[in-house]
Structures are given as structure tokens and as C-alpha cells.
Enzyme design. Structure first.
Site, PDB file in Angstrom:
ATOM      1  CB  CYS A  79      99.408  38.396  57.801  1.00  0.00           C
ATOM      2  SG  CYS A  79      99.730  37.234  59.157  1.00  0.00           S
ATOM      3  CG  HIS A 175      99.451  42.873  59.871  1.00  0.00           C
ATOM      4  ND1 HIS A 175      98.385  42.482  59.388  1.00  0.00           N
ATOM      5  CD2 HIS A 175      99.677  41.675  60.701  1.00  0.00           C
ATOM      6  CE1 HIS A 175      97.879  41.209  59.868  1.00  0.00           C
ATOM      7  NE2 HIS A 175      98.870  40.754  60.689  1.00  0.00           N
ATOM      8  CD  GLU A 177      97.439  45.690  57.795  1.00  0.00           C
ATOM      9  OE1 GLU A 177      98.567  45.504  57.069  1.00  0.00           O
ATOM     10  OE2 GLU A 177      97.017  44.180  58.035  1.00  0.00           O
ATOM     11  CB  SER A 229      70.815  64.346  63.813  1.00  0.00           C
ATOM     12  OG  SER A 229      72.189  64.246  63.501  1.00  0.00           O
ATOM     13  N   GLY A 230      72.142  67.542  63.135  1.00  0.00           N
ATOM     14  CA  GLY A 230      73.435  68.382  63.601  1.00  0.00           C
ATOM     15  C   GLY A 230      74.721  67.598  63.615  1.00  0.00           C
ATOM     16  N   GLY A 231      74.540  66.238  63.277  1.00  0.00           N
ATOM     17  CA  GLY A 231      75.734  65.502  63.496  1.00  0.00           C
ATOM     18  C   GLY A 231      76.372  65.717  62.201  1.00  0.00           C
ATOM     19  CB  VAL A 232      80.027  64.795  61.280  1.00  0.00           C
ATOM     20  CG1 VAL A 232      80.880  64.885  60.050  1.00  0.00           C
ATOM     21  CG2 VAL A 232      80.459  65.400  62.448  1.00  0.00           C
ATOM     22  CG  ASP A 233      78.552  60.476  59.980  1.00  0.00           C
ATOM     23  OD1 ASP A 233      79.304  60.934  59.733  1.00  0.00           O
ATOM     24  OD2 ASP A 233      78.101  59.486  60.623  1.00  0.00           O
ATOM     25  CB  SER A 234      72.429  63.873  59.163  1.00  0.00           C
ATOM     26  OG  SER A 234      72.575  64.678  60.266  1.00  0.00           O
TER      27      SER A 234
END
Ligand code: XMP
Length: 517
Positions: A79, A175, A177, A229-234
Site C-alpha cells: 500500500c 493489503h 495481510e 501469577s498463573g497467567g500464560v505469559d509469566s
């Protein structure tokens, strides 16, 4: 050496989608602001120029020198990137008489490896106010649409016309994408493989091997402390670091009293199964004490954030020789955004508890710094983290404290935990959990009259919230089936003493927010 593609960002809302499409083709890529000087680097296999809200004819239009770029690697302009390329080489780009947005059908004009394997009338998605009316000398059209003469083009390769052409140069007016460009990903793949010669070996397994090796080198014998923390990332970040340095990673998991029902115990058990060196700290009472009497949402957030930092620091100090801090930062948090309409307000910046590393004088270890969320999940599964944990909805740091409107007390937490648990378990049992982005129950500070048997009740109300979203910035309320809502409402009112009314939140964001506080 990991091969990579560089995406130069001119401020388009779709730039991250280009990066995700490249990564989906198992090619590593990085987004850099257009103004970044690209140093010669043999690991860079190609450069993609993004779209932009600017017109190339604006006096302050962002620019790069495309001639310099193709001296290094093949280049694809998308574009704005295509218009900039055409203009710089002497073509004519002008405001279209009719702005072109939405669906268009691509008509290939000649064979080329960029458009290889496309069906004859492929749907593509346009979003542009300018059009390329004339290509520069030495360029040729690869495809048109019914309304524009140049939808895809290339510089004529060296051996045919211009012997000095260093690397292939392509442009796409549409585009590739976005989702509605049906074969857009095939076109991007063609660029990556046929034109840049990428070997498509960037897989979760490859990422894990490379990252663990790099972490070993970076960390050596140092000690790392990390809050999980129990979260995915950590969880994924900690598991990676632990693969590299074992028990030299010291994880701290704090029960702040506003987690979901049984969350502390369940998650701690999973961490132990994963082999993490983790210390669980029950600080419920301390948090309740700090929350006492606080009704303002921001004051509640600050109280939780501050106490958490104090506890974490105290624990970190008790570990001998800690010099590094592990964090689960992911790519969308670190991409240097090109500021087009002033600095954009991101969710993270106002929600995250900042200041931890600076205050503690620790170096940072962030193994997920270059991954998108869906990639973090794939890496997590490859690491053997249970699917249940990987598929979790996002959960705010201040937890149920911002889902209990007004003052937080232990009793209210207990009430909400029970209602929330019934709701979340039902979502899972009815296979609705994965269809929503985030769900939870909110305890309202109102009591209302009800009747149970012969008794009159005067109890609390909970609101159920479920939203669909991509990133939490905008969200729609999830259209959960009435039968399901009726079932959950019944279950909550019959099993949770203290709640006699359940309502469902049908507000979208904007104008509402996902959380009620
Ligand atoms: P809102 O309510 O702003 O929420 O629409 C958007 C996303 O951010 C989460 N959220 C928070 N996360 N600390 C966090 O870590 C917070 O104080 C906080 N407030 C909102 C919310 O759960 C949703 O995913």
C-alpha cells in the site's frame, strides 16, 4: 543464525498483521519504525514496507530510501510502501478520483513468482486514498483490478532490462495481510520463500532451543527472581528460564486474596509439576487490611500494587545473590510504535504496575520479548504446560478487587469467588469458554428483595460479563445462549447464599469498559 525479515512501519493499523502473517509462515520478523537505519546484516533476508495513514504527497510524509534498501535485500512495499516505491523511482501517484476501500478482484497480467499459485480472480482488500497512475521506467505491472491499473508491480529484473538492479523490488497496492485478502498469506509466503529464500524453520521447537541456549549464555551462574501469577505469559517465560538455569530461577507466587476460587492452590500445584522452583506466599490478610475502607478503584489498584511490590522486594532480598529479574513481557508491549496521531494510549501502560526493575536495580530477563500472544501459547504447549493454563482468559492484576464494586472485604471475596467459579465452570462445560475472550462475575454494591420458599430475602446482585475481543482495546458483549444464562443464574442463586439476583452485561467497549472499575 536466525533468518529474519524486517518490517518497516509507517504507522499503519495493519503493521502487526503483516508481522503475524510472516511468523505464521515460520519466518522470524521484527517491526522497526521507518526511521530506523538498517545496518547491513546477513541474517536479514528481506524488507517489507508497511502501509500508512499518510499520503506520499503530504509534505511531511514518512520516507525511506528504497534504493539503499534493495542494495541489501529484496523489498516488498505494501500500500503506502508500494506508492512510496513507485514515487521514488519516478512514477506518478495521485489522489484517486474515487477512494478505494474494501473488496476488489485481482487480475494477474503475467506470470511471476510473487503471485504464483493464485486462483485467476482472487479477492483482495483495498484501503487507499491514493493510486499509482503510472509506474516508473523499468517497472512492470503484475496485476490490476477493475478500478486500478496497478495493483501489483515489480522492478524488471536485472538480467532482462536493468543490469545494475541489485535485488528484487515489488509493490502491492492492496493489503495481503488482512483476513479479507483471501490469498494474501500465499502472496506473502511467495515473497518470503520464492523471492527472499527464507527456509521457514522458525517453529516453537526451534524458538525454545535457541532461547534456552541464549538464556544460558546471558545468565550464566547468576540468580534470577521472578513474580509469577498463573497467567500464560509469566508461566511460559518462567518455564523457559527454568529450562536454562534450573533452580537458579526463584519464582514467587503471591496469594493477594483476590484470586479466583482455589486458584492459588491449583496453580501452585501445576508450577511444582512443571518443575519450577517456586515459593507460594499467602498474603491474603495483609491485602485485606490494606483494602479496608477503600472504595475508589484507583486507590484499590494502588494499594494492591504497592503491597505486592513490598512483598516481592522483601522476598527477593532474602534470596542470596539475585541480580536479575525475569518478566513475561511480550512483543505488542515493546514494539516502538510510529506515532501518527499522537501517542497512542495502550491498555498496558496504564494498567501495569510499573517501576519494579528500576527500583530494585536488577537487570531484566525477558524471553518472550519478541513473541505475539498466540506464539506464546504455542511455545507453552510445546513446553508441556497444561492446555488448561495456556487457554486461560486474561485476568487483571488487581483481580477480584476491581470486580467487587466499592469496598473489598473477605466475605465479599468469598461470595464472588463462588459465583465466578460456577460461571467459569459452566462456560467450560458448555464449550463456550474458548469462544469468549474474557469472562467473569462482578459483585454489585446493591441489595435487592427476593423470595425463596416462604422467606423474603434481601441480598446481593452479581453481573455476569463475557466479551469477544482481539486485544482488549475494543470488545463486544458475547451473545451467550439464553438457556445457558438461565442455567448459570439458577445455579448461582440456588448455591450461593447471599446472592439472590443475576444480571447479564450487554455493553460493548467503547463506550463501556470490560471491567466495571
Ligand atoms: P478495561 O476494563 O480497561 O480492560 O476495558 C481491558 C483489559 O485490561 C484488564 N485490566 C487490567 N489488567 N491491571 C491489569 O493487569 C488492571 O488494573 C486492569 N484493569 C483492567 C481487563 O481485565 C481487560 O483484560
Amino acid at each position: 543464525m536466525t533468518e529474519k525479515i524486517i518490517i518497516l512501519d509507517f504507522g499503519s493499523q495493519y503493521t502487526q498483521l503483516i508481522a503475524r502473517a510472516v511468523r505464521e509462515a515460520n519466518v522470524y520478523c521484527e517491526i522497526l519504525p521507518f526511521s530506523k537505519k538498517i545496518q547491513h546484516d546477513p541474517s536479514i533476508k528481506g524488507i517489507i514496507l508497511s502501509g500508512s495513514p499518510f499520503s506520499v504527497n503530504d509534505p511531511n510524509a514518512p520516507e525511506v530510501n528504497v534504493t539503499e534498501l534493495i542494495e541489501q535485500t529484496p523489498v516488498l512495499g505494501v500500500c503506502y510502501g508500494a506508492q512510496l516505491t513507485a514515487k521514488q523511482f519516478g512514477g506518478r501517484v495521485e489522489r484517486s478520483s474515487k477512494r478505494e476501500y474494501g473488496r476488489a478482484i485481482l487480475h494477474p497480467q503475467q506470470e511471476d513468482s510473487l503471485l504464483k499459485g493464485l486462483t485467476p480472480a482472487s479477492q483482495v482488500w483495498m484501503s487507499h486514498g491514493d493510486s499509482i497512475l503510472e509506474l516508473p521506467a523499468g517497472f512492470e505491472v503484475l496485476a490490476t483490478t477493475d478500478s486500478i491499473p496497478v495493483a501489483a508491480f515489480r522492478m524488471i529484473p536485472a538480467n532482462e532490462e536493468s543490469p545494475s538492479t541489485p535485488n528484487p523490488l515489488y509493490g502491492l497496492q492492496f493489503h495481503p495481510e488482512v483476513y479479507h485478502s483471501i490469498e494474501g498469506k500465499k502472496i506473502l509466503r511467495n515473497f518470503l520463500v520464492n523471492i527472499c529464500g527464507c527456509s521457514q524453520d522458525w517453529t516453537p521447537a526451534h524458538f525454545i532451543t535457541d532461547t534456552v541456549e541464549a538464556l544460558k549464555k546471558k545468565i550464566g551462574n547468576e540468580q534470577v527472581v521472578m513474580a509469577i501469577s498463573g497467567g500464560v505469559d509469566s508461566t511460559v517465560a518462567a518455564t523457559l528460564i527454568s529450562r536454562a538455569i534450573g533452580d537458579n530461577l526463584h519464582c514467587i507466587f503471591v496469594d493477594n486474596g483476590v484470586l479466583r476460587k482455589d486458584e492459588f492452590e491449583t496453580v501452585l500445584a501445576t508450577y511444582k509439576q512443571l518443575g519450577l522452583n517456586v515459593k507460594g506466599i499467602d498474603a491474603k490478610k495483609e491485602f485485606y487490611k490494606k483494602l479496608k475502607g477503600k472504595t475508589d478503584p484507583e486507590k484499590k489498584r494502588k494499594a494492591i500494587g504497592k503491597l505486592f511490590i513490598d512483598i516481592f522486594q522483601q522476598e527477593a532480598k532474602s534470596i542470596k545473590g539475585v541480580s536479575l529479574l525475569g518478566q513475561g513481557t511480550i512483543y505488542p508491549d515493546v514494539i516502538e510504535s510510529v506515532s501518527v496521531h499522537g501517542p497512542s494510549v495502550t491498555i498496558k501502560s496504564h494498567h501495569n504496575v510499573g517501576g519494579l526493575p528500576k527500583k530494585m536495580h536488577l537487570g531484566l530477563v525477558e524471553p518472550l520479548r519478541f513473541l505475539f500472544k498466540d506464539e506464546v501459547r504455542k511455545v507453552g504447549l510445546e513446553l508441556g504446560i497444561p492446555e488448561d493454563l495456556i487457554a486461560r482468559h486474561p485476568f487483571p492484576g488487581p483481580g477480584l478487587a476491581i470486580r467487587i464494586l466499592g469496598e473489598v472485604t473477605e466475605e465479599k471475596v468469598h461470595l464472588l469467588q463462588q459465583a465466578d467459579d460456577i460461571y467459569v465452570k459452566a462456560l467450560k462445560a458448555h464449550k463456550l469458554y474458548a469462544t469468549v475472550w474474557q469472562a467473569g462475575a462482578i459483585l454489585l454494591p446493591v441489595r435487592s428483595v427476593g423470595v425463596m420458599g416462604d422467606e423474603r430475602t434481601y441480598e446481593f446482585t452479581v453481573a455476569l460479563r463475557a466479551v469477544t475481543s482481539v486485544d482488549g482495546m475494543t470488545a463486544d458483549w458475547a451473545h451467550l445462549p439464553y438457556d445457558f444464562l438461565a442455567h448459570v443464574s439458577n445455579d448461582i442463586i440456588n448455591s450461593v447464599r447471599g446472592i439472590n439476583r443475576v444480571v447479564y452485561d450487554i455493553s460493548s467497549k467503547p463506550p463501556a469498559t470490560i471491567e466495571w472499575e
